[in-house]
Design an enzyme around this catalytic site. Structure first.
Site, mmCIF file in Angstrom:
data_model
loop_
_atom_site.group_PDB
_atom_site.id
_atom_site.type_symbol
_atom_site.label_atom_id
_atom_site.label_comp_id
_atom_site.label_asym_id
_atom_site.label_seq_id
_atom_site.Cartn_x
_atom_site.Cartn_y
_atom_site.Cartn_z
ATOM 1 C CG HIS A 1 9.733 75.999 4.632
ATOM 2 N ND1 HIS A 1 10.437 76.926 3.889
ATOM 3 C CD2 HIS A 1 9.027 76.697 5.561
ATOM 4 C CE1 HIS A 1 10.160 78.135 4.331
ATOM 5 N NE2 HIS A 1 9.308 78.033 5.346
ATOM 6 N N PRO A 2 11.908 75.210 6.911
ATOM 7 C CG PRO A 2 12.651 76.995 8.231
ATOM 8 C CD PRO A 2 11.828 75.741 8.275
#
Ligand SMILES: Cc1cc2nc3c(=O)[nH]c(=O)nc-3n(C[C@H](O)[C@H](O)[C@H](O)COP(=O)(O)OP(=O)(O)OC[C@H]3O[C@@H](n4cnc5c(N)ncnc54)[C@H](O)[C@@H]3O)c2cc1C
Length: 315
Positions: free
Chosen positions: A278-279
């Site tokens: 992430h991200p």
């Protein structure tokens, strides 16, 4: 491709990958772009929802799209050219300072003198080959665009694997080639692999369809690129992924993961439940495949995650 001039108004004839890519390139540079195609429907081979999403993004860029065009003539007037067309039963004369013809490429075999070697060509000029890429002359093989296959650099590379396999006798040939991804470098890019919804139905699969608007992907928001739509087709009996169409930022990377999942016959749950960094855009697979079932009257079950999502304002 080497032109140093930025046309004020560019007319592009064609509706394939190259036409779309150049339309977006020049629109992003600031040209007014008009895309003209003979076919009645924009991206007619694609599913309607995907084609509409791409159409909308083109409109947002100010690209004008005319479908069902009949081409009459091009006049060269020095600094400008005039393209005469028929559209919606009207005769139109379109003025532009550049016209790009992107109507497809025939295999470039004219200068190879294939006739002198007795090598047979098909009607488009492609060398006719068998699954080992061997022509009718047994010691002559054809790789890449000249053999009439899909015109991509990585297909050429796979043709090379076939030639190596022929030499090493390891049994790889065109029948063993699995589904390969493709990407159109528009903005955002559009990438796909395997079967579309309409292709899967045509083949007779009972399917589940999942969709996710790109605006629901945190990384797309971070990148300020929320346009687009992601869609995948699942075999309802086996839960294997049959295909995916990703119209979103970085889709040209994401699609390779789906290709691998298809080749390995992974269930969609496996892709859904992966831990992704992430991200990243690939995180979208957690949500794309996080389906809620909606029973339809037909045997086809449709899952549409867009309708059950929190609104963009809440992200
Ligand atoms: C605008 C455009 C964008 C593209 N974008 C992509 C993309 O994003 N991704 C992708 O995968 N593919 C893309 N392609 C397709 C890709 O470029 C081709 O599929 C790939 O180059 C095919 O490789 P090839 O070796 O068969 O042919 P080529 O790359 O065309 O190579 C053929 C070579 O043979 C030489 N040659 C020709 N005739 C003779 C002769 N008589 N004697 C000696 N040499 C000769 C040529 O000069 C050339 O060097 C794109 C194509 C175009 C036109």
């Amino acid at each position: 491709m080497n032109s140093p001039i930025l046309p004020k108004h560019l007319l592009i004839i064609g509706g394939g990958f190259i036409a779309l890519e150049f339309a977006v390139i020049y629109a992003n540079f600031g040209s007014k772009v008009t895309l003209l195609q003979r076919k009645e429907t924009f991206l007619e081979k694609e599913d309607k929802d995907i084609a509409e999403s791409i159409y909308e993004s083109f409109q947002q860029k100010g690209i004008e799209i005319l479908c069902g065009v009949e081409f009459v003539e091009i006049e060269d007037k020095g600094d400008i050219s005039i393209l005469s067309i028929k559209h919606n039963r009207q005769s139109l004369r379109l003025e532009a300072d550049a016209i790009l013809s992107a109507t497809g490429r025939d295999p470039n075999t004219q200068s190879l003198c294939c006739d002198k070697a007795g090598v047979e060509l098909d009607i488009r000029g492609a060398v006719i080959v068998n699954d080992k890429l061997q022509s009718n002359v047994s010691h002559i093989y054809a790789l890449g665009d000249v053999n009439g296959g899909a015109q991509f650099t990585y297909v050429l590379l796979d043709d090379y694997r076939i030639i190596v396999s022929n030499m090493c006798n390891t049994g790889y040939n065109r029948t063993k080639r699995k589904a390969f991804p493709s990407s159109v470098f528009i903005d955002p890019p559009f990438s796909k692999v395997g079967l579309s919804e309409k292709e899967a139905i045509k083949v007779g699969y009972e399917i589940k369809v999942v969709r996710l608007p790109a605006a629901m992907i945190p990384k797309a928001i971070v990148l300020k690129k929320p346009q687009g739509l992601l869609k995948a087709i699942i075999n309802a009996k086996t839960n294997e992924i049959l295909g995916a169409m990703l119209f979103c930022e970085e889709s040209y990377e994401m699609i390779n993961l789906i290709k691998l999942a298809i080749d390995l016959k992974l269930s969609y749950e496996m892709v859904k439940n992966q831990i992704y960094a992430h991200p990243t855009m690939s995180e979208a697979f957690n949500d794309l495949f996080n389906v809620r079932e909606v029973k339809m009257a037909s045997s086809i079950q449709v899952f549409d995650i867009a309708s059950i999502y929190i609104s963009l304002d809440n992200i």
